[in-house]
Design a protein around this motif. Structure first.
Motif, PDB file in Angstrom:
ATOM      1  N   ASN A  42      52.551  30.319  27.808  1.00  0.00           N
ATOM      2  CA  ASN A  42      52.329  29.553  29.045  1.00  0.00           C
ATOM      3  C   ASN A  42      52.393  30.448  30.283  1.00  0.00           C
ATOM      4  OD1 ASN A  42      52.099  26.962  27.736  1.00  0.00           O
ATOM      5  ND2 ASN A  42      54.330  27.011  27.457  1.00  0.00           N
ATOM      6  N   LEU A  43      51.833  31.636  30.154  1.00  0.00           N
ATOM      7  CA  LEU A  43      51.785  32.585  31.251  1.00  0.00           C
ATOM      8  C   LEU A  43      50.355  32.699  31.768  1.00  0.00           C
ATOM      9  CD1 LEU A  43      54.001  35.359  29.617  1.00  0.00           C
ATOM     10  CD2 LEU A  43      54.719  33.685  31.339  1.00  0.00           C
ATOM     11  N   GLU A 102      63.092  39.124  23.126  1.00  0.00           N
ATOM     12  CA  GLU A 102      64.355  39.823  23.366  1.00  0.00           C
ATOM     13  C   GLU A 102      64.588  40.039  24.863  1.00  0.00           C
ATOM     14  OE1 GLU A 102      66.728  40.626  21.146  1.00  0.00           O
ATOM     15  OE2 GLU A 102      65.507  39.517  19.691  1.00  0.00           O
ATOM     16  N   ILE A 103      63.528  40.397  25.584  1.00  0.00           N
ATOM     17  CA  ILE A 103      63.665  40.625  27.028  1.00  0.00           C
ATOM     18  C   ILE A 103      64.021  39.329  27.749  1.00  0.00           C
ATOM     19  CG2 ILE A 103      62.378  41.195  29.129  1.00  0.00           C
ATOM     20  CD1 ILE A 103      60.838  43.279  27.500  1.00  0.00           C
ATOM     21  N   THR A 104      63.319  38.258  27.433  1.00  0.00           N
ATOM     22  CA  THR A 104      63.542  37.002  28.154  1.00  0.00           C
ATOM     23  C   THR A 104      64.833  36.308  27.735  1.00  0.00           C
ATOM     24  OG1 THR A 104      62.063  35.887  26.570  1.00  0.00           O
ATOM     25  CG2 THR A 104      61.119  36.599  28.672  1.00  0.00           C
ATOM     26  N   LEU A 105      65.355  36.623  26.557  1.00  0.00           N
ATOM     27  CA  LEU A 105      66.676  36.106  26.196  1.00  0.00           C
ATOM     28  C   LEU A 105      67.748  36.715  27.094  1.00  0.00           C
ATOM     29  CD1 LEU A 105      66.539  36.020  22.290  1.00  0.00           C
ATOM     30  CD2 LEU A 105      66.898  34.059  23.812  1.00  0.00           C
ATOM     31  N   ARG A 106      67.540  37.973  27.485  1.00  0.00           N
ATOM     32  CA  ARG A 106      68.499  38.616  28.388  1.00  0.00           C
ATOM     33  C   ARG A 106      68.386  38.058  29.800  1.00  0.00           C
ATOM     34  NH1 ARG A 106      67.176  43.209  24.989  1.00  0.00           N
ATOM     35  NH2 ARG A 106      65.501  43.947  26.357  1.00  0.00           N
ATOM     36  N   LYS A 107      67.138  37.806  30.238  1.00  0.00           N
ATOM     37  CA  LYS A 107      66.924  37.218  31.559  1.00  0.00           C
ATOM     38  C   LYS A 107      65.553  36.550  31.576  1.00  0.00           C
ATOM     39  CE  LYS A 107      66.961  38.130  36.525  1.00  0.00           C
ATOM     40  NZ  LYS A 107      67.174  39.135  37.599  1.00  0.00           N
ATOM     41  N   PRO A 108      65.496  35.226  31.676  1.00  0.00           N
ATOM     42  CA  PRO A 108      64.202  34.528  31.692  1.00  0.00           C
ATOM     43  C   PRO A 108      63.366  34.928  32.907  1.00  0.00           C
ATOM     44  CG  PRO A 108      66.002  33.000  31.255  1.00  0.00           C
ATOM     45  CD  PRO A 108      66.633  34.295  31.678  1.00  0.00           C
ATOM     46  N   LEU A 109      62.041  34.867  32.742  1.00  0.00           N
ATOM     47  CA  LEU A 109      61.145  35.132  33.862  1.00  0.00           C
ATOM     48  C   LEU A 109      61.303  34.046  34.916  1.00  0.00           C
ATOM     49  CD1 LEU A 109      57.793  36.150  32.095  1.00  0.00           C
ATOM     50  CD2 LEU A 109      59.790  37.557  32.613  1.00  0.00           C
ATOM     51  N   GLN A 110      61.102  34.429  36.178  1.00  0.00           N
ATOM     52  CA  GLN A 110      61.159  33.468  37.274  1.00  0.00           C
ATOM     53  C   GLN A 110      59.765  33.049  37.732  1.00  0.00           C
ATOM     54  OE1 GLN A 110      63.943  34.576  40.427  1.00  0.00           O
ATOM     55  NE2 GLN A 110      64.985  35.965  39.019  1.00  0.00           N
ATOM     56  N   THR A 111      58.753  33.454  36.983  1.00  0.00           N
ATOM     57  CA  THR A 111      57.372  33.138  37.330  1.00  0.00           C
ATOM     58  C   THR A 111      56.539  33.093  36.064  1.00  0.00           C
ATOM     59  OG1 THR A 111      55.445  33.860  38.625  1.00  0.00           O
ATOM     60  CG2 THR A 111      56.774  35.577  37.610  1.00  0.00           C
ATOM     61  N   ASN A 112      55.345  32.520  36.173  1.00  0.00           N
ATOM     62  CA  ASN A 112      54.421  32.580  35.034  1.00  0.00           C
ATOM     63  C   ASN A 112      53.192  33.429  35.363  1.00  0.00           C
ATOM     64  OD1 ASN A 112      53.305  30.778  36.843  1.00  0.00           O
ATOM     65  ND2 ASN A 112      52.673  29.294  35.300  1.00  0.00           N
ATOM     66  N   PHE A 113      53.209  34.118  36.515  1.00  0.00           N
ATOM     67  CA  PHE A 113      52.116  35.020  36.882  1.00  0.00           C
ATOM     68  C   PHE A 113      52.424  36.426  36.370  1.00  0.00           C
ATOM     69  CE2 PHE A 113      51.780  31.732  40.206  1.00  0.00           C
ATOM     70  CZ  PHE A 113      50.455  31.365  40.009  1.00  0.00           C
TER      71      PHE A 113
END
Length: 306
Positions: free
Chosen positions: A165-166, A69-80
């Protein structure tokens, strides 16, 4: 070239998943001034309140649903990423130890202490971390705050990270993460949760005291805290400028007023974002303007790569 890449701090509570993403922007690569920027601040409530009896699969699914739900609103810009975990994921205690004890002997001793204090648990089911300090004039004895994290929860956040994949960099106690913003002060801080609260005392960047308390109602907090301040001189001596810092959920204006009335001290909401620059997309975020103190743990973890 920036020395800091985007990093996400997650905080798990019994009810929700919180996220703070931080980036460092160079002045020569952006029209905005150089500095640490908040890129995302968000949270999502779990589909049901977290219970320790849940299976690993169920816990990961609960985390996954909130994360989606969080990433649907705004995807992460990193995998760290890094995680802070609530006090009830740990067994926490404090004890005196000989100053000259070796690290190996101390670890063996702490494992034995865990077996005595928590006989229902296998000592091998914990990862034991300790924070040492000298508290008092006796330099032959030092204090160790021991945080024994249950391995099963660390394995869960690791599996969750791999599934998405984080890259999991750190995991730590939520209150220790919060104290990131008080390391340059002598300070007493309180982290509130629904069923617990914890008190820490920092002096000269050292953790002098740490204790957790279980509560049935928030009305118990002022009475318990006042008794503890009078019982432990280290708490009273750690209070600077008559101020105590508060963070976490369930901190209301009425609670702050009642705490001040009962103890005689001033209680301040900790704002972990006050020295960050705010990305334009977050300028109107209610999380930043009105609920910043609830994100102190996630923000503290977001800064762990510095």
């Amino acid at each position: 070239m920036s020395f800091f890449k985007n990093h996400v701090g997650f905080n798990i509570t019994g009810a929700k998943l919180q996220l703070v993403e931080v980036d460092y922007k160079e002045s020569d690569t952006s029209a905005e001034p150089a500095g640490f920027y908040l890129e995302n601040v968000d949270e999502e409530f779990f589909t049901e309140f977290w219970d320790s009896s849940f299976t690993e699969t169920k816990i990961i699914n609960i985390l996954q649903n909130a994360f989606n739900e969080i990433t649907l609103r705004k995807p992460l810009q990193t995998n760290f990423i890094s995680f802070s975990l609530p006090n009830n994921f740990f067994k926490i205690f404090q004890l005196p130890v000989e100053a000259k004890i070796t690290d190996s002997d101390l670890r063996d001793h702490l494992k034995w202490e865990v077996s005595v204090l928590y006989p229902d648990y296998d000592p091998e089911s914990f990862i034991i971390r300790y924070i040492e300090n000298y508290n008092g004039e006796d330099k032959k004895v030092k204090q160790a705050v021991v945080l024994a994290a249950l391995k099963k929860y660390l394995k869960i956040v690791h599996k969750f990270s791999v599934r998405n994949n984080l890259i999991l960099k750190y995991a730590d106690n939520a209150h220790v993460a919060t104290d990131t913003f008080l390391l340059n002060k002598s300070a007493v801080s309180i982290l509130m949760d629904e069923k617990t609260f914890s008190v820490s005392v920092l002096k000269n960047k050292n953790l002098q005291f740490f204790k957790t308390y279980e509560i049935n109602s928030v009305t118990e907090v002022p009475v318990i805290l006042n008794e503890e301040i009078n019982l432990f001189p280290v708490i009273k001596s750690g209070i600077d400028n008559n101020q105590i810092y508060m963070s976490g959920d369930f901190v209301s204006e009425s609670l702050l007023n009642k705490l001040g009335e009962v103890t005689g001290y001033k209680f301040l909401l900790l704002n972990p974002f006050e020295k960050f620059k705010i990305s334009s997309s977050l300028k109107t975020s209610d999380f930043i303007s009105n609920k910043s103190h609830t994100f102190s743990s996630a923000a503290g973890m977001a800064l762990r790569l510095i």
